[in-house]
Design a protein around this motif. Structure first.
Motif, short mmCIF file in Angstrom:
data_model
loop_
_atom_site.label_atom_id
_atom_site.label_comp_id
_atom_site.label_asym_id
_atom_site.label_seq_id
_atom_site.Cartn_x
_atom_site.Cartn_y
_atom_site.Cartn_z
N ASN A 304 0.81 -1.23 0.00
CA ASN A 304 0.00 0.00 0.00
C ASN A 304 0.83 1.27 0.00
OD1 ASN A 304 0.62 -1.00 2.66
ND2 ASN A 304 -0.83 0.45 3.57
N PHE A 305 2.08 1.17 -0.44
CA PHE A 305 2.92 2.36 -0.59
C PHE A 305 2.38 3.27 -1.67
CE2 PHE A 305 6.29 4.23 -3.25
CZ PHE A 305 6.76 5.19 -2.36
N LEU A 306 2.45 4.60 -1.43
CA LEU A 306 1.95 5.59 -2.38
C LEU A 306 3.07 6.40 -3.02
CD1 LEU A 306 -0.49 7.13 -3.65
CD2 LEU A 306 -0.37 8.67 -1.65
N ILE A 307 3.86 7.12 -2.22
CA ILE A 307 4.88 8.02 -2.75
C ILE A 307 5.85 8.36 -1.62
CG2 ILE A 307 3.64 10.17 -2.24
CD1 ILE A 307 4.55 11.15 -5.07
N GLN A 308 7.10 8.70 -1.98
CA GLN A 308 8.15 8.89 -0.99
C GLN A 308 8.68 10.33 -1.00
OE1 GLN A 308 9.61 6.71 1.41
NE2 GLN A 308 10.34 8.76 1.99
N GLU A 309 8.70 10.94 0.17
CA GLU A 309 9.34 12.24 0.33
C GLU A 309 10.86 12.07 0.35
OE1 GLU A 309 8.86 16.12 3.24
OE2 GLU A 309 8.51 14.14 4.10
N GLN A 310 11.58 13.09 -0.13
CA GLN A 310 13.04 13.09 -0.04
C GLN A 310 13.51 14.54 -0.03
OE1 GLN A 310 15.03 14.01 -3.04
NE2 GLN A 310 13.08 14.66 -3.91
N SER A 311 14.75 14.76 0.42
CA SER A 311 15.16 16.12 0.78
C SER A 311 16.10 16.80 -0.20
CB SER A 311 15.82 16.10 2.17
OG SER A 311 17.10 15.48 2.13
N LEU A 312 16.32 16.24 -1.39
CA LEU A 312 17.17 16.93 -2.36
C LEU A 312 16.59 18.30 -2.68
CD1 LEU A 312 18.21 14.14 -4.88
CD2 LEU A 312 19.75 15.58 -3.54
N GLY A 313 17.37 19.33 -2.44
CA GLY A 313 16.92 20.69 -2.73
C GLY A 313 16.05 21.32 -1.68
N ILE A 314 15.78 20.64 -0.59
CA ILE A 314 14.92 21.21 0.44
C ILE A 314 15.63 22.38 1.13
CG2 ILE A 314 15.66 19.77 2.39
CD1 ILE A 314 12.69 19.42 3.10
N HIS A 315 14.87 23.38 1.55
CA HIS A 315 15.46 24.61 2.05
C HIS A 315 16.17 24.44 3.39
CE1 HIS A 315 11.31 24.20 3.35
NE2 HIS A 315 11.52 25.02 4.35
N TYR A 316 15.92 23.33 4.12
CA TYR A 316 16.62 23.11 5.39
C TYR A 316 18.09 22.72 5.18
CZ TYR A 316 11.82 22.60 7.12
OH TYR A 316 10.50 22.79 7.42
N ASN A 317 18.41 22.17 4.03
CA ASN A 317 19.74 21.61 3.81
C ASN A 317 20.73 22.67 3.35
OD1 ASN A 317 18.47 19.26 4.45
ND2 ASN A 317 18.67 18.31 2.44
N VAL A 318 21.05 23.59 4.24
CA VAL A 318 21.97 24.67 3.93
C VAL A 318 23.39 24.22 4.29
CG1 VAL A 318 22.63 27.05 4.42
CG2 VAL A 318 20.21 26.42 4.34
N GLY A 319 24.27 24.23 3.30
CA GLY A 319 25.66 23.89 3.55
C GLY A 319 26.00 22.42 3.42
N SER A 320 25.02 21.59 3.14
CA SER A 320 25.26 20.17 2.96
C SER A 320 24.09 19.59 2.16
CB SER A 320 25.41 19.44 4.29
OG SER A 320 25.88 18.13 4.10
N ASP A 321 24.26 18.38 1.67
CA ASP A 321 23.26 17.82 0.78
C ASP A 321 23.09 16.33 1.07
OD1 ASP A 321 22.69 16.58 -2.25
OD2 ASP A 321 21.62 18.43 -1.78
N LEU A 322 21.95 15.82 0.64
CA LEU A 322 21.60 14.41 0.82
C LEU A 322 22.69 13.47 0.34
CD1 LEU A 322 19.22 12.36 1.46
CD2 LEU A 322 18.65 12.55 -0.96
N LEU A 323 23.38 13.83 -0.72
CA LEU A 323 24.34 12.93 -1.37
C LEU A 323 25.76 13.07 -0.84
CD1 LEU A 323 23.12 13.40 -5.06
CD2 LEU A 323 22.35 11.70 -3.39
N ASP A 324 26.02 14.05 0.02
CA ASP A 324 27.39 14.34 0.44
C ASP A 324 28.06 13.21 1.21
OD1 ASP A 324 27.19 16.78 -0.77
OD2 ASP A 324 27.01 17.95 1.08
N TYR A 325 27.27 12.34 1.84
CA TYR A 325 27.83 11.32 2.72
C TYR A 325 27.79 9.92 2.11
CZ TYR A 325 27.43 15.16 6.01
OH TYR A 325 27.54 16.39 6.63
N LEU A 326 27.64 9.85 0.78
CA LEU A 326 27.58 8.56 0.10
C LEU A 326 28.80 8.35 -0.79
CD1 LEU A 326 23.84 8.49 -1.04
CD2 LEU A 326 24.85 7.40 0.96
#
Length: 381
Positions: A304-326
Protein backbone atom coordinates in the motif's frame (compact mmCIF):
# COMPACT_ATOMS: atom_id res chain seq x y z
CA UNK A 1 28.14 -12.27 16.49
CA UNK A 2 27.96 -9.46 19.05
CA UNK A 3 27.76 -5.69 19.00
CA UNK A 4 31.04 -4.15 20.18
CA UNK A 5 30.69 -0.46 19.34
CA UNK A 6 27.91 2.14 19.03
CA UNK A 7 28.86 5.57 17.68
CA UNK A 8 26.86 8.70 16.82
CA UNK A 9 27.84 11.53 14.48
CA UNK A 10 26.10 14.91 14.48
CA UNK A 11 26.69 16.16 10.93
CA UNK A 12 25.52 19.16 8.88
CA UNK A 13 23.02 20.32 7.95
CA UNK A 14 20.88 18.97 10.84
CA UNK A 15 21.32 15.20 10.92
CA UNK A 16 22.46 12.54 13.37
CA UNK A 17 24.02 9.33 12.05
CA UNK A 18 24.61 6.11 13.96
CA UNK A 19 27.12 3.31 13.34
CA UNK A 20 26.71 -0.07 15.05
CA UNK A 21 29.76 -2.34 14.68
CA UNK A 22 30.01 -6.07 15.39
CA UNK A 23 32.91 -8.27 16.47
CA UNK A 24 32.96 -9.71 12.94
CA UNK A 25 33.61 -6.30 11.40
CA UNK A 26 30.11 -5.71 10.00
CA UNK A 27 28.85 -2.15 10.50
CA UNK A 28 25.24 -1.09 10.19
CA UNK A 29 24.15 2.52 9.75
CA UNK A 30 21.07 4.30 11.04
CA UNK A 31 19.73 7.83 11.28
CA UNK A 32 18.20 8.55 14.71
CA UNK A 33 17.32 12.22 15.08
CA UNK A 34 14.68 14.61 16.28
CA UNK A 35 15.23 17.75 14.24
CA UNK A 36 16.41 20.44 16.63
CA UNK A 37 16.99 17.91 19.43
CA UNK A 38 19.91 15.94 18.02
CA UNK A 39 22.00 16.23 21.19
CA UNK A 40 19.13 14.85 23.27
CA UNK A 41 18.81 11.82 21.00
CA UNK A 42 22.58 11.28 21.18
CA UNK A 43 22.22 10.98 24.96
CA UNK A 44 19.35 8.50 24.56
CA UNK A 45 21.51 6.38 22.22
CA UNK A 46 24.31 6.39 24.79
CA UNK A 47 21.90 5.17 27.47
CA UNK A 48 20.50 2.42 25.24
CA UNK A 49 24.05 1.33 24.36
CA UNK A 50 24.36 -0.19 27.82
CA UNK A 51 22.04 -2.92 26.57
CA UNK A 52 23.29 -3.04 22.99
CA UNK A 53 26.97 -3.70 23.69
CA UNK A 54 27.47 -7.45 23.81
CA UNK A 55 24.04 -8.28 22.36
CA UNK A 56 23.28 -10.22 19.17
CA UNK A 57 22.53 -7.73 16.33
CA UNK A 58 20.43 -10.28 14.46
CA UNK A 59 17.83 -10.48 17.23
CA UNK A 60 16.18 -7.38 15.79
CA UNK A 61 12.65 -7.88 17.09
CA UNK A 62 13.75 -8.87 20.58
CA UNK A 63 16.03 -5.83 20.73
CA UNK A 64 13.17 -3.59 19.58
CA UNK A 65 10.88 -4.94 22.30
CA UNK A 66 13.51 -4.49 25.01
CA UNK A 67 14.53 -0.98 23.98
CA UNK A 68 10.96 0.31 23.65
CA UNK A 69 9.50 -1.37 26.74
CA UNK A 70 12.37 -2.33 29.02
CA UNK A 71 12.74 1.09 30.61
CA UNK A 72 9.14 1.17 31.92
CA UNK A 73 8.53 4.72 30.58
CA UNK A 74 7.71 4.41 26.92
CA UNK A 75 7.19 6.29 23.69
CA UNK A 76 7.65 9.90 22.71
CA UNK A 77 9.81 11.40 20.00
CA UNK A 78 13.22 11.08 21.67
CA UNK A 79 13.09 7.43 22.69
CA UNK A 80 11.24 6.36 19.55
CA UNK A 81 13.76 8.16 17.34
CA UNK A 82 16.72 6.63 19.18
CA UNK A 83 15.20 3.17 18.73
CA UNK A 84 14.41 3.97 15.09
CA UNK A 85 18.04 4.62 14.22
CA UNK A 86 19.21 1.53 16.07
CA UNK A 87 16.59 -0.56 14.30
CA UNK A 88 17.73 0.74 10.89
CA UNK A 89 21.33 -0.14 11.73
CA UNK A 90 20.42 -3.67 12.84
CA UNK A 91 18.47 -4.31 9.64
CA UNK A 92 21.46 -2.98 7.70
CA UNK A 93 23.69 -5.46 9.51
CA UNK A 94 21.27 -8.32 8.87
CA UNK A 95 21.10 -7.58 5.16
CA UNK A 96 24.89 -7.44 4.93
CA UNK A 97 25.29 -10.70 6.88
CA UNK A 98 22.82 -12.54 4.65
CA UNK A 99 23.97 -10.77 1.49
CA UNK A 100 20.55 -9.39 0.50
CA UNK A 101 18.70 -6.06 0.53
CA UNK A 102 16.54 -5.49 3.59
CA UNK A 103 13.37 -5.73 1.50
CA UNK A 104 14.19 -9.39 0.79
CA UNK A 105 14.11 -9.99 4.54
CA UNK A 106 10.70 -8.28 4.65
CA UNK A 107 9.17 -10.72 2.17
CA UNK A 108 10.67 -9.55 -1.09
CA UNK A 109 9.86 -6.74 -3.49
CA UNK A 110 6.36 -5.89 -4.61
CA UNK A 111 7.54 -3.14 -6.99
CA UNK A 112 10.57 -2.36 -9.13
CA UNK A 113 10.76 1.39 -8.55
CA UNK A 114 9.70 4.01 -6.02
CA UNK A 115 7.99 7.28 -6.91
CA UNK A 116 9.39 10.34 -5.15
CA UNK A 117 8.38 13.97 -4.71
CA UNK A 118 10.35 17.15 -4.04
CA UNK A 119 9.82 20.28 -1.95
CA UNK A 120 9.28 23.78 -3.34
CA UNK A 121 8.67 25.79 -0.13
CA UNK A 122 5.49 27.88 0.00
CA UNK A 123 5.38 29.37 3.49
CA UNK A 124 7.84 32.16 2.70
CA UNK A 125 7.00 32.26 -1.03
CA UNK A 126 9.16 34.07 -3.52
CA UNK A 127 9.22 32.12 -6.76
CA UNK A 128 6.89 29.16 -6.38
CA UNK A 129 6.13 28.74 -10.06
CA UNK A 130 9.83 28.90 -10.96
CA UNK A 131 10.70 26.40 -8.22
CA UNK A 132 8.01 24.04 -9.47
CA UNK A 133 9.31 24.38 -13.02
CA UNK A 134 12.81 23.41 -11.86
CA UNK A 135 11.45 20.26 -10.26
CA UNK A 136 9.59 19.40 -13.46
CA UNK A 137 12.77 19.98 -15.45
CA UNK A 138 14.57 17.61 -13.07
CA UNK A 139 12.05 14.92 -14.00
CA UNK A 140 9.88 14.82 -10.88
CA UNK A 141 6.25 13.90 -11.36
CA UNK A 142 5.11 15.31 -7.99
CA UNK A 143 5.98 18.20 -5.66
CA UNK A 144 4.92 19.34 -2.21
CA UNK A 145 4.53 22.88 -0.92
CA UNK A 146 3.53 24.53 2.32
CA UNK A 147 0.13 26.13 2.04
CA UNK A 148 0.46 29.11 4.34
CA UNK A 149 2.62 31.00 6.75
CA UNK A 150 1.52 31.45 10.35
CA UNK A 151 -2.25 31.68 10.81
CA UNK A 152 -4.57 32.75 13.59
CA UNK A 153 -7.35 30.43 14.77
CA UNK A 154 -9.83 32.09 12.41
CA UNK A 155 -7.85 34.14 9.94
CA UNK A 156 -8.92 36.62 7.28
CA UNK A 157 -10.43 35.90 3.86
CA UNK A 158 -7.21 37.29 2.40
CA UNK A 159 -5.23 34.38 3.90
CA UNK A 160 -7.56 31.92 2.22
CA UNK A 161 -7.22 33.79 -1.08
CA UNK A 162 -3.41 33.65 -0.78
CA UNK A 163 -3.56 29.88 -0.22
CA UNK A 164 -5.60 29.37 -3.38
CA UNK A 165 -3.39 31.74 -5.39
CA UNK A 166 -0.21 29.96 -4.40
CA UNK A 167 -1.52 26.47 -5.03
CA UNK A 168 -3.08 27.58 -8.32
CA UNK A 169 0.24 28.97 -9.53
CA UNK A 170 1.94 25.65 -8.91
CA UNK A 171 -0.89 23.61 -10.40
CA UNK A 172 -0.65 25.68 -13.58
CA UNK A 173 3.01 24.69 -13.93
CA UNK A 174 2.41 21.03 -13.15
CA UNK A 175 -0.64 20.55 -15.35
CA UNK A 176 -2.99 17.57 -14.97
CA UNK A 177 -0.37 14.82 -15.39
CA UNK A 178 1.68 15.60 -12.27
CA UNK A 179 0.73 15.62 -8.64
CA UNK A 180 0.78 18.36 -6.03
CA UNK A 181 0.68 17.83 -2.26
CA UNK A 182 -0.07 20.71 0.09
CA UNK A 183 1.32 20.70 3.62
CA UNK A 184 -0.72 22.62 6.20
CA UNK A 185 2.05 21.84 8.74
CA UNK A 186 -0.36 21.85 11.66
CA UNK A 187 -0.81 25.62 11.29
CA UNK A 188 -4.55 25.47 10.74
CA UNK A 189 -7.16 25.26 13.45
CA UNK A 190 -9.94 22.74 12.80
CA UNK A 191 -12.20 25.66 11.84
CA UNK A 192 -9.68 27.10 9.37
CA UNK A 193 -8.98 23.67 7.90
CA UNK A 194 -12.68 23.11 7.23
CA UNK A 195 -12.88 26.51 5.51
CA UNK A 196 -9.74 26.04 3.44
CA UNK A 197 -10.02 22.49 2.14
CA UNK A 198 -13.12 22.94 -0.06
CA UNK A 199 -11.41 25.90 -1.75
CA UNK A 200 -8.56 23.63 -2.87
CA UNK A 201 -10.75 20.86 -4.26
CA UNK A 202 -10.79 22.22 -7.86
CA UNK A 203 -6.96 22.08 -7.81
CA UNK A 204 -7.01 18.35 -6.98
CA UNK A 205 -4.08 17.87 -4.58
CA UNK A 206 -2.89 14.29 -4.18
CA UNK A 207 -3.29 15.01 -0.45
CA UNK A 208 -3.31 17.76 2.14
CA UNK A 209 -0.86 16.97 4.90
CA UNK A 210 -1.24 17.58 8.64
CA UNK A 211 -4.21 19.97 8.49
CA UNK A 212 -4.09 20.24 12.30
CA UNK A 213 -1.49 19.52 14.97
CA UNK A 214 -1.33 15.91 16.18
CA UNK A 215 -2.85 16.89 19.54
CA UNK A 216 -6.08 17.55 17.62
CA UNK A 217 -6.09 14.26 15.72
CA UNK A 218 -9.53 13.48 17.13
CA UNK A 219 -10.87 16.22 14.81
CA UNK A 220 -9.49 14.62 11.63
CA UNK A 221 -12.62 12.55 11.08
CA UNK A 222 -14.82 15.65 10.86
CA UNK A 223 -12.23 17.40 8.69
CA UNK A 224 -11.93 14.45 6.29
CA UNK A 225 -15.72 14.13 6.07
CA UNK A 226 -15.98 17.72 4.85
CA UNK A 227 -13.77 17.41 1.78
CA UNK A 228 -13.00 15.15 -1.17
CA UNK A 229 -9.26 15.86 -0.81
CA UNK A 230 -7.33 12.91 0.69
CA UNK A 231 -6.01 13.77 4.16
CA UNK A 232 -2.49 12.72 5.18
CA UNK A 233 -0.88 12.81 8.61
CA UNK A 234 1.53 11.02 10.89
CA UNK A 235 5.01 12.58 10.84
CA UNK A 236 4.62 13.43 14.55
CA UNK A 237 3.22 10.08 15.61
CA UNK A 238 5.65 7.51 16.95
CA UNK A 239 4.09 4.04 17.15
CA UNK A 240 1.34 1.80 15.85
CA UNK A 241 -0.65 2.68 18.96
CA UNK A 242 -0.53 6.37 18.02
CA UNK A 243 -1.91 5.48 14.58
CA UNK A 244 -4.53 3.01 15.78
CA UNK A 245 -7.35 5.47 16.40
CA UNK A 246 -6.67 7.44 13.20
CA UNK A 247 -7.09 4.58 10.80
CA UNK A 248 -10.86 4.46 10.98
CA UNK A 249 -11.32 8.23 10.87
CA UNK A 250 -11.23 8.80 7.12
CA UNK A 251 -7.54 9.62 6.84
CA UNK A 252 -6.32 8.47 3.41
CA UNK A 253 -2.53 8.48 3.84
CA UNK A 254 -0.29 7.77 6.85
CA UNK A 255 3.17 9.34 6.98
CA UNK A 256 5.25 7.73 9.71
CA UNK A 257 8.90 8.80 9.72
CA UNK A 258 11.36 5.91 9.78
CA UNK A 259 13.73 8.01 11.91
CA UNK A 260 11.01 8.82 14.46
CA UNK A 261 8.45 6.01 14.50
CA UNK A 262 10.50 3.05 15.68
CA UNK A 263 12.42 2.39 12.46
CA UNK A 264 11.86 -0.23 9.80
CA UNK A 265 10.29 -2.71 12.20
CA UNK A 266 7.54 -0.41 13.45
CA UNK A 267 6.77 1.40 10.19
CA UNK A 268 6.34 -1.96 8.50
CA UNK A 269 3.69 -2.79 11.12
CA UNK A 270 2.02 0.61 10.78
CA UNK A 271 1.80 0.08 7.02
CA UNK A 272 0.19 -3.33 7.48
CA UNK A 273 -2.37 -1.88 9.89
CA UNK A 274 -3.14 0.91 7.42
CA UNK A 275 -3.64 -1.55 4.57
CA UNK A 276 -6.52 -3.14 6.46
CA UNK A 277 -8.32 0.24 6.33
CA UNK A 278 -7.54 1.02 2.68
CA UNK A 279 -5.05 3.67 3.80
CA UNK A 280 -1.84 4.33 1.85
CA UNK A 281 1.72 4.75 3.14
CA UNK A 282 3.84 7.80 2.23
CA UNK A 283 6.79 7.90 4.63
CA UNK A 284 7.89 11.28 5.91
CA UNK A 285 11.58 11.91 5.16
CA UNK A 286 13.03 15.44 4.96
CA UNK A 287 16.24 13.98 6.40
CA UNK A 288 19.50 12.41 5.26
CA UNK A 289 20.61 9.54 3.03
CA UNK A 290 20.41 6.77 5.64
CA UNK A 291 16.83 7.63 6.55
CA UNK A 292 15.87 7.74 2.86
CA UNK A 293 17.59 4.41 2.20
CA UNK A 294 15.60 2.83 5.05
CA UNK A 295 12.38 4.28 3.63
CA UNK A 296 13.08 2.88 0.17
CA UNK A 297 13.59 -0.62 1.58
CA UNK A 298 10.14 -0.45 3.22
CA UNK A 299 8.56 1.15 0.14
CA UNK A 300 9.76 -1.66 -2.11
CA UNK A 301 8.24 -4.31 0.16
CA UNK A 302 4.95 -2.56 1.06
CA UNK A 303 1.82 -3.19 -1.07
CA UNK A 304 0.00 0.00 0.00
CA UNK A 305 2.92 2.36 -0.59
CA UNK A 306 1.95 5.59 -2.38
CA UNK A 307 4.88 8.02 -2.75
CA UNK A 308 8.15 8.89 -0.99
CA UNK A 309 9.34 12.24 0.33
CA UNK A 310 13.04 13.09 -0.04
CA UNK A 311 15.16 16.12 0.78
CA UNK A 312 17.17 16.93 -2.36
CA UNK A 313 16.92 20.69 -2.73
CA UNK A 314 14.92 21.21 0.44
CA UNK A 315 15.46 24.61 2.05
CA UNK A 316 16.62 23.11 5.39
CA UNK A 317 19.74 21.61 3.81
CA UNK A 318 21.97 24.67 3.93
CA UNK A 319 25.66 23.89 3.55
CA UNK A 320 25.26 20.17 2.96
CA UNK A 321 23.26 17.82 0.78
CA UNK A 322 21.60 14.41 0.82
CA UNK A 323 24.34 12.93 -1.37
CA UNK A 324 27.39 14.34 0.44
CA UNK A 325 27.83 11.32 2.72
CA UNK A 326 27.58 8.56 0.10
CA UNK A 327 30.36 6.79 -1.76
CA UNK A 328 28.10 6.09 -4.75
CA UNK A 329 25.61 8.90 -5.30
CA UNK A 330 23.92 7.20 -8.24
CA UNK A 331 21.82 5.05 -5.89
CA UNK A 332 19.45 8.03 -5.49
CA UNK A 333 19.42 9.06 -9.14
CA UNK A 334 15.85 9.68 -10.28
CA UNK A 335 15.89 11.38 -13.69
CA UNK A 336 12.28 10.42 -14.34
CA UNK A 337 10.98 10.99 -10.81
CA UNK A 338 11.39 7.36 -9.74
CA UNK A 339 14.12 5.62 -7.72
CA UNK A 340 15.18 2.25 -9.05
CA UNK A 341 14.88 -0.68 -6.65
CA UNK A 342 18.27 -0.90 -4.88
CA UNK A 343 20.19 -4.13 -5.16
CA UNK A 344 23.07 -3.81 -2.69
CA UNK A 345 22.86 -5.74 0.60
CA UNK A 346 21.45 -4.10 3.72
CA UNK A 347 20.05 -0.60 3.28
CA UNK A 348 21.49 -0.49 -0.23
CA UNK A 349 23.92 2.39 0.27
CA UNK A 350 27.61 2.74 1.09
CA UNK A 351 28.17 5.48 3.64
CA UNK A 352 31.35 7.53 3.22
CA UNK A 353 32.59 6.96 6.75
CA UNK A 354 35.62 9.20 6.33
CA UNK A 355 33.42 12.11 5.27
CA UNK A 356 31.01 11.46 8.15
CA UNK A 357 33.85 11.53 10.67
CA UNK A 358 35.28 14.68 9.12
CA UNK A 359 31.91 16.47 9.15
CA UNK A 360 31.19 15.40 12.74
CA UNK A 361 34.24 17.37 13.89
CA UNK A 362 32.07 20.46 13.33
CA UNK A 363 28.68 19.34 14.71
CA UNK A 364 25.60 21.39 13.96
CA UNK A 365 23.23 22.99 16.47
CA UNK A 366 20.24 23.30 14.17
CA UNK A 367 17.01 24.68 15.66
CA UNK A 368 13.71 25.37 13.95
CA UNK A 369 12.49 28.94 13.72
CA UNK A 370 10.21 30.45 16.36
CA UNK A 371 7.34 32.33 14.78
CA UNK A 372 5.02 34.87 16.38
CA UNK A 373 1.75 36.49 15.39
CA UNK A 374 1.46 40.24 14.92
CA UNK A 375 0.21 40.54 18.52
CA UNK A 376 3.37 38.87 19.83
CA UNK A 377 1.83 35.50 20.70
CA UNK A 378 3.38 32.18 19.69
CA UNK A 379 2.57 30.86 16.19
CA UNK A 380 2.87 27.30 14.91
CA UNK A 381 5.97 26.78 12.75
Amino acid sequence: MKIVKVETFRVPPRWLFLAVTTDEGVTGWGEPVVEGRAETVQTAIAELSDYLIGSDPLRIEDTWQVLTKGGFYRGGPVLSSAVAGIDQALWDIAGKVYGVPVYDLLGGPVRDRVRIYGWIGGDRPSALAEDAQRQVAAGLTAVKMNGSEELTAIDTPRQLDLLVERVSAVREVLGPDRDLAVDFHGRYSPAMARRALPLLEPLRPIFVEEPVVPELSADLGRIAAGTSIPIATGERLYSRWDFRDLLGSGVAVVQPDLSHAGGISEVRRIAAMAEAYGVSLAPHCPLGPIALAACVQVDVATPNFLIQEQSLGIHYNVGSDLLDYLVDRSVFAAPDGWLARPTRPGLGIEVDEAEVRRAAQHPHRWRNAIWRHTDGSFAEW
